[in-house]
Scaffold this motif. Structure first.
Motif, PDB file in Angstrom:
ATOM      1  N   ILE A   1       0.966  -1.333   0.075  1.00  0.00           N
ATOM      2  CA  ILE A   1       0.018  -0.098   0.250  1.00  0.00           C
ATOM      3  C   ILE A   1       1.169   1.329   0.248  1.00  0.00           C
ATOM      4  N   GLY A   2       1.797   1.186   0.893  1.00  0.00           N
ATOM      5  CA  GLY A   2       2.817   2.172   0.879  1.00  0.00           C
ATOM      6  C   GLY A   2       3.590   2.687  -0.497  1.00  0.00           C
ATOM      7  N   ALA A   3       4.033   1.363  -1.226  1.00  0.00           N
ATOM      8  CA  ALA A   3       4.610   1.674  -2.605  1.00  0.00           C
ATOM      9  C   ALA A   3       3.660   2.118  -3.641  1.00  0.00           C
ATOM     10  N   LEU A   4       2.365   1.667  -3.353  1.00  0.00           N
ATOM     11  CA  LEU A   4       1.267   2.065  -4.024  1.00  0.00           C
ATOM     12  C   LEU A   4       1.035   3.725  -4.363  1.00  0.00           C
ATOM     13  N   VAL A   5       1.371   4.413  -3.358  1.00  0.00           N
ATOM     14  CA  VAL A   5       1.153   5.886  -3.221  1.00  0.00           C
ATOM     15  C   VAL A   5       2.060   6.269  -4.587  1.00  0.00           C
TER      16      VAL A   5
ATOM     17  N   ALA B   1       0.828   7.877  -8.182  1.00  0.00           N
ATOM     18  CA  ALA B   1       1.374   9.133  -8.994  1.00  0.00           C
ATOM     19  C   ALA B   1       2.190   8.811 -10.309  1.00  0.00           C
ATOM     20  N   ALA B   2       2.816   7.875 -10.470  1.00  0.00           N
ATOM     21  CA  ALA B   2       3.266   7.586 -11.727  1.00  0.00           C
ATOM     22  C   ALA B   2       2.158   7.029 -13.015  1.00  0.00           C
ATOM     23  N   GLY B   3       1.009   6.629 -12.302  1.00  0.00           N
ATOM     24  CA  GLY B   3       0.097   6.269 -12.989  1.00  0.00           C
ATOM     25  C   GLY B   3      -0.863   7.646 -13.496  1.00  0.00           C
ATOM     26  N   ILE B   4      -0.727   8.639 -12.930  1.00  0.00           N
ATOM     27  CA  ILE B   4      -1.461   9.935 -13.142  1.00  0.00           C
ATOM     28  C   ILE B   4      -0.295  10.508 -14.065  1.00  0.00           C
ATOM     29  N   VAL B   5       0.850  10.406 -13.904  1.00  0.00           N
ATOM     30  CA  VAL B   5       1.684  11.050 -15.130  1.00  0.00           C
ATOM     31  C   VAL B   5       1.462  10.388 -16.315  1.00  0.00           C
TER      32      VAL B   5
ATOM     33  N   LEU C   1      12.738 -12.013  -9.505  1.00  0.00           N
ATOM     34  CA  LEU C   1      11.563 -12.067 -10.329  1.00  0.00           C
ATOM     35  C   LEU C   1      10.365 -12.133  -9.193  1.00  0.00           C
ATOM     36  N   LEU C   2      10.658 -12.601  -8.297  1.00  0.00           N
ATOM     37  CA  LEU C   2       9.451 -12.769  -7.127  1.00  0.00           C
ATOM     38  C   LEU C   2       9.146 -11.163  -6.545  1.00  0.00           C
ATOM     39  N   ILE C   3      10.274 -10.297  -6.522  1.00  0.00           N
ATOM     40  CA  ILE C   3      10.036  -8.836  -5.980  1.00  0.00           C
ATOM     41  C   ILE C   3       9.529  -8.180  -7.436  1.00  0.00           C
ATOM     42  N   GLY C   4      10.009  -8.395  -8.317  1.00  0.00           N
ATOM     43  CA  GLY C   4      10.013  -7.804  -9.649  1.00  0.00           C
ATOM     44  C   GLY C   4       8.087  -8.157 -10.032  1.00  0.00           C
ATOM     45  N   GLY C   5       7.895  -9.168  -9.711  1.00  0.00           N
ATOM     46  CA  GLY C   5       6.425  -9.847 -10.057  1.00  0.00           C
ATOM     47  C   GLY C   5       5.425  -8.952  -9.287  1.00  0.00           C
ATOM     48  N   GLN C   6       5.926  -8.862  -7.783  1.00  0.00           N
ATOM     49  CA  GLN C   6       4.924  -8.096  -6.886  1.00  0.00           C
ATOM     50  C   GLN C   6       4.972  -6.666  -7.400  1.00  0.00           C
ATOM     51  N   MET C   7       6.061  -6.072  -7.496  1.00  0.00           N
ATOM     52  CA  MET C   7       5.941  -4.752  -7.955  1.00  0.00           C
ATOM     53  C   MET C   7       5.280  -4.285  -9.608  1.00  0.00           C
TER      54      MET C   7
ATOM     55  N   ILE D   1      -1.781  -1.977 -10.737  1.00  0.00           N
ATOM     56  CA  ILE D   1      -3.080  -1.506  -9.838  1.00  0.00           C
ATOM     57  C   ILE D   1      -2.898   0.126  -9.997  1.00  0.00           C
ATOM     58  N   GLY D   2      -1.510   0.629  -9.332  1.00  0.00           N
ATOM     59  CA  GLY D   2      -1.298   2.013  -9.701  1.00  0.00           C
ATOM     60  C   GLY D   2      -1.763   2.705 -10.755  1.00  0.00           C
ATOM     61  N   GLY D   3      -1.285   2.005 -11.929  1.00  0.00           N
ATOM     62  CA  GLY D   3      -1.464   2.701 -13.088  1.00  0.00           C
ATOM     63  C   GLY D   3      -3.124   2.598 -13.506  1.00  0.00           C
ATOM     64  N   PHE D   4      -3.802   1.633 -13.011  1.00  0.00           N
ATOM     65  CA  PHE D   4      -5.176   1.835 -13.218  1.00  0.00           C
ATOM     66  C   PHE D   4      -5.935   2.791 -12.446  1.00  0.00           C
TER      67      PHE D   4
END
Lengths: 460, 240
Positions: free
Chosen positions: A17-21, A25-29, A101-107, A113-116
């Motif tokens: 959720i923290g990273a989602l912020v 923001a990147a999704g908005i841009v 891959l485990l980290i990158g996949g989650q990111m 979700i952030g982009g959406f």
């Protein structure tokens, strides 16, 4: 592997959720870019000198570069947060590629979700912004276009952001997981958390910076020979651009050396003996070096770039005397808006991601007898240290930048609007921002935990 | 026929206590172990048992000396080779179970197989758990299980990989008497079937049922006991 990524994400979703912020923001841009560009293309207006597609591409380029820089810090913090889990994965036989891959996949999934979410938030922004652009003198030539939601722009926003964040995450995570295995003399971390190669890189970047810097104090012929350009103004513009890039590279390369040193220097400024909680705050800041670096570096770089653009637009390009204020604000927001939004979101993200460590630290201090007032003072000093570090470093950077700007103005016979006082402007803004933000978050945590504990004790 | 799978030569481990100070945790330890060996490492608290097991298993780089696991130095391997060794040759069973909290029981058991890209057979895992007297649901999350059940999951994970060498750190330390017997019997069977089991334990009774005991005190290997009895082990530990 996909199933394992989903299961791990389901377990760690609260941290994301923290990273989602920052991802929103990147999704908005990116959403602004995609809605603007696809809306333009769909009505066949993407051509000519006033092409809105090129106009809308600018925030995405600057935004994604900023995102790439700050994702290193976010990835590192998220890995540190779940380091016990990932150690266990490694013990059970996961290699660095699989862990990355485990980290990158989650990111990537969180990025999607952030982009959406960011896409839908971008629609009102792009409508208001573009309406303002086409009504502003100097930009009225841009065609009127109705900005609308489209499946293609939504899909592109989600996929591009997911892929960008995922790939950057994998690269960063691979580096973190491989670092732990490094036994080679050249790559093994030594003093100041730098390897021999790291030190060599640092020396090389600083050397290049010093070389380019000194060229400003010599005749313009050597600068022209190195940077070319049809006119003196063009030569100096290119040289200054190279200088700012080298400064950013130096900050990135040498931050592990500079930051702890600066924190230690602050002990000379603060009345350490008068403030009883200073030492605790000081060690708390030094202990969280990753957080310090991830918060300070993007803000210092942002302050430097913002000052650079201000000097270029107001002074060297003399835009201020030729164009109106609205146009200048439009240009500045086009270049700086996206990085600023993402860096601000980054500060929020980092604070949320490190909330559990903050809670633990506050509980520990309370346990050993800190009153609410002591806690608040300690947290205020921590926030002051963070704010001052950003302010000092950004001011030094600006001072170093201002001298070649003055030289360039002198050689090109340009009148400088900005005085030496201007070197404090952006550092003061960014320093105050980080101070206020950390203070508000930490004080609210302290108050919440203190009240909870007092209530628990009363209940017993 | 037995095959030497672990060789330790003059192993020492120091921990740094600041710039110019260090503490010696392990001092010049040498021994070897073969397949079919069930070895216990015993000693008073703070004698360096767990540190030795970590060094042996490639989790903690020793300060001096050499370790060979299956003819390879685990500290000279690349990250990918280390991962492969952990998936295929080594098995870990720790007191804290070391289960991935994000994954349900079944996924925890087959994780090394998934990481190795091998086929996963749910029916054979079900059978294996039945043998271990595991009563919980395979799809439940490991954090909801009792200590004994969690340890059975950890053992099942080692069993599915057919590990050649098994490192167990206090595997029965946090389980009830019934589970303790099941876990120990499992390790015994693994050793009898050709694995090399090295177990750190405080439990003298259990250590007495292993093939060999290595007695540690103050980081030194003070005694090697073959087919030890409980009284022999106790006497060595208590000797001042």
């Amino acid at each position: 592997m996909f199933k394992l990524i989903i299961l791990q994400l389901r377990y760690t979703w609260q941290a994301w959720i923290g990273a989602l912020v920052v991802f929103i923001a990147a999704g908005i841009v990116l959403g602004v870019t995609m809605i603007g560009a696809i809306s333009t293309i769909s009505v066949h207006l993407g051509h000519g000198n006033y092409n809105p597609v090129a106009f809308f591409a600018t925030p995405a380029i600057f935004g994604l570069i900023t995102l790439m820089l700050i994702l290193t810090g976010i990835t590192r913090l998220l890995i540190t947060k779940f380091k016990t889990d990932y150690n266990l994965w490694a013990i059970l036989g996961a290699n660095p590629n699989q862990l990355a891959l485990l980290i990158g996949g989650q990111m990537s999934l969180s990025g999607m979700i952030g982009g959406f979410l960011g896409y839908f938030l971008a629609l009102p922004i792009v409508r208001i912004y573009y309406a303002w652009v086409i009504s502003t003198p100097g930009m009225r030539e841009f065609p009127a276009i109705k900005m609308k939601l489209q499946l293609s722009s939504l899909t592109l926003t989600v996929l591009i952001l997911g892929a960008f964040i995922g790939i950057t995450g994998i690269i960063n995570a691979k580096k973190v997981f491989s670092d732990g295995h490094k036994i080679h003399r050249l790559t093994k971390k030594r003093s100041c958390n730098l390897s021999i190669l790291g030190w060599l890189w640092c020396v090389m970047v600083v050397g290049c910076l010093a070389y380019v810097y000194l060229l400003f104090f010599q005749g313009s012929t050597r600068l022209a020979a190195l940077f070319g350009g049809h006119s003196l103004v063009e030569t100096y513009s290119q040289a200054l651009l190279a200088l700012i890039f080298l400064m950013i590279m130096t900050i990135n390369a040498a931050e592990t050396v500079i930051l702890p040193g600066l924190v230690k220097l602050l002990t000379l400024v603060f009345p350490t003996t008068l403030i009883k909680t200073f030492k605790t705050a000081y060690w708390n800041v030094l202990d969280k070096k990753d957080f310090l670096k991830t918060v300070a570096v993007p803000l210092v770089i942002f302050s430097l770039i913002a000052s650079f653009f201000m000097y270029m637009i107001f002074d060297l390009a003399n835009v201020a005397s030729k164009r109106n204020l609205a146009e200048i604000v439009g240009t500045l927001s086009l270049f700086l808006g996206a990085p600023f939004l993402i860096i601000l979101a980054n500060t929020i993200s980092l604070t949320i991601i490190s909330s559990s460590e903050r809670t633990t630290s506050i509980r520990q201090l309370q346990l050993i007898g800190f009153s609410l007032k002591d806690l608040m003072t300690e947290k205020r000093i921590e926030a002051e240290i963070y704010g001052l570090i950003v302010f000092i470093q950004a001011t030094i950077g600006n001072a170093l930048l201002f001298v070649p700007i003055l030289k360039a103005a002198d050689k090109t016979h340009t009148y400088m609007f900005d005085s030496w006082w201007s070197i404090f402007e952006w550092p003061a803004v960014t320093g105050t921002l980080v101070f206020l933000f950390i203070l508000i978050v930490d004080d609210s945590y302290s108050y919440k935990i203190y009240s909870q504990n007092r209530f628990n004790v009363t209940q017993k | 026929m037995t095959e030497k799978v672990i060789a330790v030569q003059e192993l020492s481990k120091d921990f740094s206590l600041g710039k110019h100070k260090s503490i010696h945790i392990l001092k010049n330890i040498s021994f070897s172990a073969a397949s079919n060996d069930f070895i216990s490492i015993v000693g008073p608290s703070g004698s360096g048992k767990s540190t030795l097991l970590k060094c042996l298993s490639g989790l903690l780089r020793p300060t001096n000396g050499s370790i060979s696991i299956d003819d390879m130095d685990p500290y000279q391997l690349s990250p990918s080779q280390t991962a492969k060794m952990r998936r295929t040759t080594l098995g870990f069973i720790f007191q804290s179970y070391n289960l991935v909290p994000a994954l349900p029981v079944f996924e925890n058991i087959v994780l090394p197989l998934r990481l190795a890209g091998k086929q996963v057979n749910r029916a054979s895992v079900e059978q294996l758990l039945k043998k271990l007297n595991f009563t919980a649901d395979m799809d439940s999350f490991v954090t909801t299980l009792s200590g004994g059940e969690q340890q059975k999951v950890a053992i099942a994970r080692v069993l599915v990989t057919h590990a050649k060498i098994i490192f167990a750190d206090e595997p029965t330390g946090a389980v009830d008497a019934n589970s303790k017997k099941i876990i120990f019997d499992c390790l015994r069977t693994l050793a009898d079937n050709g694995a090399c089991v090295i177990m750190v334990t405080h439990d003298i009774e259990l250590a007495a049922m292993t093939d060999r005991s290595l007695v540690l005190r103050d980081g030194q290997l003070i005694k090697r006991l073959t087919n030890p009895t409980a009284s022999e082990i106790l006497a060595e530990i208590e000797r001042g």
